[in-house]
Design a protein around this motif. Sequence first.
Motif, short mmCIF file in Angstrom:
data_model
loop_
_atom_site.label_atom_id
_atom_site.label_comp_id
_atom_site.label_asym_id
_atom_site.label_seq_id
_atom_site.Cartn_x
_atom_site.Cartn_y
_atom_site.Cartn_z
N ILE A 1 46.86 58.64 4.80
CA ILE A 1 47.72 59.16 3.73
C ILE A 1 47.47 58.40 2.43
N GLU A 2 47.41 57.08 2.56
CA GLU A 2 47.21 56.26 1.38
C GLU A 2 45.82 56.48 0.78
N ALA A 3 44.82 56.57 1.65
CA ALA A 3 43.46 56.79 1.17
C ALA A 3 43.36 58.14 0.47
N ALA A 4 44.00 59.16 1.05
CA ALA A 4 43.95 60.50 0.46
C ALA A 4 44.63 60.50 -0.90
N SER A 5 45.73 59.74 -1.02
CA SER A 5 46.46 59.71 -2.29
C SER A 5 45.61 59.07 -3.39
N SER B 1 26.92 66.49 0.91
CA SER B 1 26.07 67.24 -0.01
C SER B 1 26.41 68.73 0.02
N GLU B 2 26.80 69.26 1.19
CA GLU B 2 27.16 70.68 1.30
C GLU B 2 28.47 71.00 0.59
N THR B 3 29.46 70.13 0.77
CA THR B 3 30.79 70.42 0.24
C THR B 3 31.00 69.87 -1.16
N GLY B 4 30.13 68.97 -1.57
CA GLY B 4 30.33 68.30 -2.86
C GLY B 4 31.60 67.46 -2.87
N ALA B 5 31.97 66.94 -1.73
CA ALA B 5 33.20 66.14 -1.62
C ALA B 5 33.14 64.92 -2.51
N ARG B 6 34.30 64.53 -3.08
CA ARG B 6 34.33 63.33 -3.91
C ARG B 6 34.82 62.12 -3.14
N GLY B 7 35.31 62.37 -1.94
CA GLY B 7 35.80 61.25 -1.13
C GLY B 7 35.51 61.45 0.35
N VAL B 8 35.27 60.32 1.03
CA VAL B 8 35.06 60.36 2.48
C VAL B 8 36.00 59.34 3.10
N ILE B 9 36.91 59.80 3.92
CA ILE B 9 37.84 58.89 4.58
C ILE B 9 37.41 58.70 6.03
N ILE B 10 37.09 57.47 6.40
CA ILE B 10 36.68 57.20 7.78
C ILE B 10 37.82 56.46 8.48
N ASP B 11 38.45 57.15 9.41
CA ASP B 11 39.60 56.58 10.12
C ASP B 11 39.12 55.92 11.41
N ILE B 12 39.25 54.60 11.47
CA ILE B 12 38.81 53.90 12.69
C ILE B 12 39.99 53.29 13.44
N SER B 13 41.19 53.86 13.22
CA SER B 13 42.37 53.31 13.92
C SER B 13 42.24 53.47 15.44
N GLY B 14 41.37 54.39 15.88
CA GLY B 14 41.20 54.60 17.31
C GLY B 14 40.21 53.64 17.95
N VAL C 1 36.09 55.53 2.03
CA VAL C 1 37.16 54.56 2.27
C VAL C 1 37.33 54.40 3.78
N LEU C 2 37.31 53.15 4.21
CA LEU C 2 37.49 52.84 5.63
C LEU C 2 38.99 52.61 5.87
N VAL C 3 39.53 53.27 6.89
CA VAL C 3 40.98 53.28 7.05
C VAL C 3 41.41 52.89 8.47
N GLY C 4 42.49 52.14 8.54
CA GLY C 4 43.17 51.93 9.82
C GLY C 4 42.56 50.91 10.75
N MET C 5 41.80 49.95 10.20
CA MET C 5 41.22 48.95 11.10
C MET C 5 42.32 48.11 11.74
N ARG C 6 42.21 47.89 13.03
CA ARG C 6 43.21 47.09 13.75
C ARG C 6 43.03 45.61 13.45
N PRO C 7 44.13 44.84 13.53
CA PRO C 7 44.06 43.40 13.26
C PRO C 7 43.00 42.67 14.10
N SER C 8 42.97 42.97 15.41
CA SER C 8 42.03 42.27 16.28
C SER C 8 40.58 42.57 15.89
N VAL C 9 40.35 43.79 15.45
CA VAL C 9 39.00 44.18 15.04
C VAL C 9 38.64 43.47 13.73
N ALA C 10 39.61 43.41 12.80
CA ALA C 10 39.37 42.76 11.50
C ALA C 10 39.06 41.27 11.70
#
Lengths: 290, 138, 145
Positions: B111-115, B42-55, B82-91
Motif C-alpha cells: 500500500i505504501e509503495a503504491a502510494s 517494456s510492454e506496459t510502460g509501467a513507471r513502477g515495479v513493486i516486488i513483495d517479498i513478505s512471503g 521498490v522492494l516491499v515487506g522484507m521480514r526482520p529475520s531476513v533483513a
Amino acid sequence: MTDVPPVGTATSVVARLLREKKEHIAQLWADQPLFQAVFTVTRDEAVEAGRAVLEALAQVAESGRVDDIAAPGFAMIRQQLAAMSTSRTRSGLSIGQIDREVGALGAAPAEFLEDASGDTDERVRARLLWSELLATLRVVVIETALQENREIVERQRQQLLEMATPVVKLWDRLVAVPLIGMLDSARSQVVMENLLEAIVEHNATMAILDITGVPTVDSLVAQHLMKTVAAARLMGADCVISGIRPAIAQTMVQLGLDLGPVTTRATLADALELALERQSEQAKGIAPRH
Amino acid sequence: MQPGASSVPVLDLGGILLISIQGELPDDAAVDLRTDVTLAVSETGARGVIIDISGLDMVDSFLARVLAEVAASARLLAAQAVLVGMRPSVAITLVELGLALPGLETSRTVIEAASRFGVEIRDRGDQPAARGTDRTPT
Amino acid sequence: MSTDERATVSLPVRNDADLMTVRQRVRTLAQELGFGLVQQTKLVTAASELARNTLIHGGGGSVTVDAVSDAQGRDGLTLTFRDEGSGITDVDRALRDGYSTAGGLGMGLSGSKRLVHEFSVDTALGEGTTVSVTLWRGHASHGPR
C-alpha cells in the motif's frame, strides 16, 4: 565359595546399614537445618526426603561406585537436591555453607556404623567407605547448586537484556529505542531484533535509535548501529540515530569512525522533528482518496 | 515448471506492476522472473515495479542479485522498483551477509509503495502476511 | 564436540532442486533443535550459499547435517559440505568480500562465515573442498566482545 573382597563387604555393610536404620536416620536428619529449613510444611515431608536420599545412597554403595558422581543412584535424587540447594540459596546461604550442611548429615550414619557388629577392620573400612560416599554426595550437591545458579544467571541476563532495550511508539508509525548503558554484541543483537519487530508491529515508516545514554561509541558499536539502520532500511523504514553527545562526536572523528549514509541528529527532539517533517511530506505526496 | 515462464505472477495495477513472491523460489524461477519483469515493464510502460517479498523466509546472495538486477533493468526502462515487506529475520541475515542492497528502494507495505506512485490501494486489513512479519498469521 | 549419531542427515547436492531440499531440511532441523527465527534464517541462508558453491564450483557433492553439543552443553548444528571438484586455489582470496568466480555477488564464502560461529575450509587442488560450519543455539553470531 570364594572370599568376598573386603571392599565388597564394606559396601554391603554400608548399604545394609543405610536401609536398616533408614527410618532412624531420616528422623534425625529431619531436624537438621538442611531438611528442616527446606521442608517447612510438615515434618513428614522432611523425613520422606531423607528416606529418598538414604535409599539413593544405599543404591550407590551397592553399585560400588561411591566415588562416581554419575552413579545412577544420584540421578534419582538430583532434582530433590536441586530444590533443596535452591531453597537454601534463597535463604541467603552460600554454596560453602550449604556444603557444610550436607557434610553434617554424615554424623548420624557414622555413629551407627561405629556401633555396627563385625570386626574392627570391617568397621574401619565401612567408615572410610561412608566418608567417601558422603564426599561424593557433597560434590553432587555443589554441582547441582552451581548448575541451578548458572540457569538463574542466564535467565536474569536475558531478562536484563530485554528490560534494557525497550522499544517505544513515539507517534503514529514512529518507534524509538532509547539506549542506555554499554552496547555489547549480545545486546546489540537484541536491540536490532526488538526494533525490527516493533517496526513490523507498529507498521512504522521511521525508527529512532537514541544513544544519549550510551557512554562510549567505539568501532564495534558504530558497526552495530550501522547494521541496525541497514536492516531497518531493507524493511522499508528510515532509521535516524540521535543523541550523539559532543564528546562522543569528537571521539568518533578522532577514531576515524564514520556512520556512513546514516542520518543523525543531536537530540531525540531534533530526530522527532525530522520524523514528523518527513511524515507530512509523505502525506502530501499521496493522491487524494477516490 | 514451464521453461521460460516464472511461477510468479506479474500483476498490472495500472502503470504499476506488482510482483508478489510467495514461498521459496528455485534458482531458475528467479532467473525467469527477471526476464518476465523486464518484458512486462517494456510492454506496459509501467513507471513502477513493486516486488513483495513478505512471503519469503530467506533471501540468499543469488536471489539478492536477481532482485538487484530486476531493479536495475527496470530503471533502464524508466521504471522504479521498490522492494516491499522484507521480514526482520531476513533483513538481519542479509546485513550480516554483507548485502545491504544500497541501490534498491524499499517500502514497508505494498500500500505504501503504491502510494509513492500515486496509486491508492485500500487496506482490507485481512492480509497480515503482507506486512512482512516473522510471525505466522493465524 | 560430540556427535549425536541419531541426528545425522546426509543430502545430495547435485542440482537446483537439491538446493531447495537442503534449505528445507536445515530449516526443519534448526526448528526442532529450538533455534530462534533469526538463527534459523542465518543457518538456512549459509546452507544455501554453501550448497550453491558445492554445486557450481565443486561440480556437485553432498552435505551432512549433524546435531552437536559442546562441553558447556550448548546444542548446535554442524553442516559439512563436500565436493570432489578442482579445489579452491586461494582460500584467503575466496574468503574476501566481493570475490566471485561465478558471477554472483561474491558473498558466498565470506558472507556465510559471518552467519555462523565456526567455519572451516579444507581444500586441495584437484581433490575437492570440504566446508564445515557450526551455529550454536541461542548466541549472537559473534559471541561476547
